[in-house]
Enzyme design. Structure first.
Site, PDB file in Angstrom:
ATOM      1  N   CYS A 159       0.829  -1.199   0.000  1.00 59.38           N
ATOM      2  CA  CYS A 159       0.000   0.000   0.000  1.00 59.38           C
ATOM      3  C   CYS A 159       0.867   1.255   0.000  1.00 59.38           C
ATOM      4  O   CYS A 159       0.589   2.239  -0.680  1.00 59.38           O
ATOM      5  CB  CYS A 159      -0.905  -0.038   1.219  1.00 59.38           C
ATOM      6  N   CYS A 214       4.438 -24.738   8.304  1.00 59.55           N
ATOM      7  CA  CYS A 214       4.460 -23.334   8.733  1.00 59.55           C
ATOM      8  C   CYS A 214       5.387 -23.196   9.946  1.00 59.55           C
ATOM      9  O   CYS A 214       5.162 -23.834  10.978  1.00 59.55           O
ATOM     10  CB  CYS A 214       3.060 -22.860   9.111  1.00 59.55           C
ATOM     11  N   CYS A 217       3.428 -21.895  13.204  1.00 62.03           N
ATOM     12  CA  CYS A 217       2.498 -22.869  13.796  1.00 62.03           C
ATOM     13  C   CYS A 217       3.236 -24.103  14.313  1.00 62.03           C
ATOM     14  O   CYS A 217       2.794 -24.754  15.254  1.00 62.03           O
ATOM     15  CB  CYS A 217       1.437 -23.262  12.780  1.00 62.03           C
TER      16      CYS A 217
HETATM   17 ZN   LIG Z   1       0.933 -20.801  10.494  1.00 64.58          ZN
END
Ligand SMILES: [Zn+2]
Length: 235
Positions: A159, A214, A217
């Protein structure tokens, strides 16, 4: 609504403007907001917290004033500065969720990692030109790294670089507030990803699942090492 929520808002720009207005009157106990920017005339079309008189003033000072006017009894802390690895965990401590409206990907990943380590929900969004997304990660759901894997190097415009159309951040900041309201109600919008495309007139919801590899995680990210975020900041 639960009154016990303490919300950290990262960024008081295009996404943070509608978000802060809506959170101010949501019944939360406390809002901390952090931003390091100055109000520029070019911001006014999309950063609806600010008006002509605010140009040249610190955003955080103006944002705090608006939030206090909207909700005089609310506990508010305004922090002038950037959300950076060295202070992220301290800022997050004693908050029950973080809602992010930063204009760069490095900060988005830092917010995701910090919220993951703190074990609190993170509501995040991003927008470029006419389209964007809003996402809700809970401690036991997919996170931003499940969605984007890692910070894209030089591939994705942010942005800050490409600009964004005012109504797009209005909608996405509103969607972030809606996700926050649902958390306040005790709902679990876990892994919900909302896409909005203003030119196509399309709003759709998908669910992000945890990726087996991930690093956040899977617990491989245990600290907020600066080098994870600086490369993308400089890109
Ligand atoms: Zn994750």
């Amino acid at each position: 609504m639960s009154a016990a929520h303490r919300v950290l808002v990262v960024g008081a720009g295009g996404l943070g403007s509608p978000l802060l207005r809506l959170l101010a009157t949501s019944g939360v106990e406390h809002i901390t907001v952090i931003d390091d920017d100055i109000v520029d005339e070019s911001n006014l079309h999309r950063q609806t917290l600010y008006c002509d008189d605010d140009v040249g003033k610190s955003k955080i000072e103006c944002a705090e004033r608006v939030v206090r006017e909207l909700s005089p009894g609310l506990s508010v802390r305004a922090v002038e500065g950037r959300f950076v690895p060295g202070t992220a965990m301290d800022l997050l401590s004693d908050h029950t969720m973080v809602v992010e409206g930063a204009d760069n990907l490095a900060t988005k990943f830092l917010v995701a990692d910090a919220a993951g380590l703190a074990g609190i929900p993170a509501i995040q969004a991003g927008a470029v030109r006419w389209a964007g997304w809003a996402f809700c990660a809970l401690p036991d759901s997919a996170c931003l790294r499940c969605l984007f894997e890692d910070i894209p190097r030089g591939q994705i415009e942010t942005c800050a670089e490409a600009g964004v159309v005012g109504p797009v951040v209005g909608v996405l900041g509103g969607l972030e507030a809606a996700l926050a309201y649902r958390l306040l109600r005790g709902d679990r919008p876990a892994g919900e990803l909302w896409h909005y495309d203003a030119l196509k007139g399309a709003l759709r919801k998908t669910f992000v699942r945890r990726r087996g590899d991930c690093p956040l995680c899977a617990g491989q990210i245990q600290d907020l090492r600066m080098e994870r975020y600086t490369a993308a900041c400089a890109a």
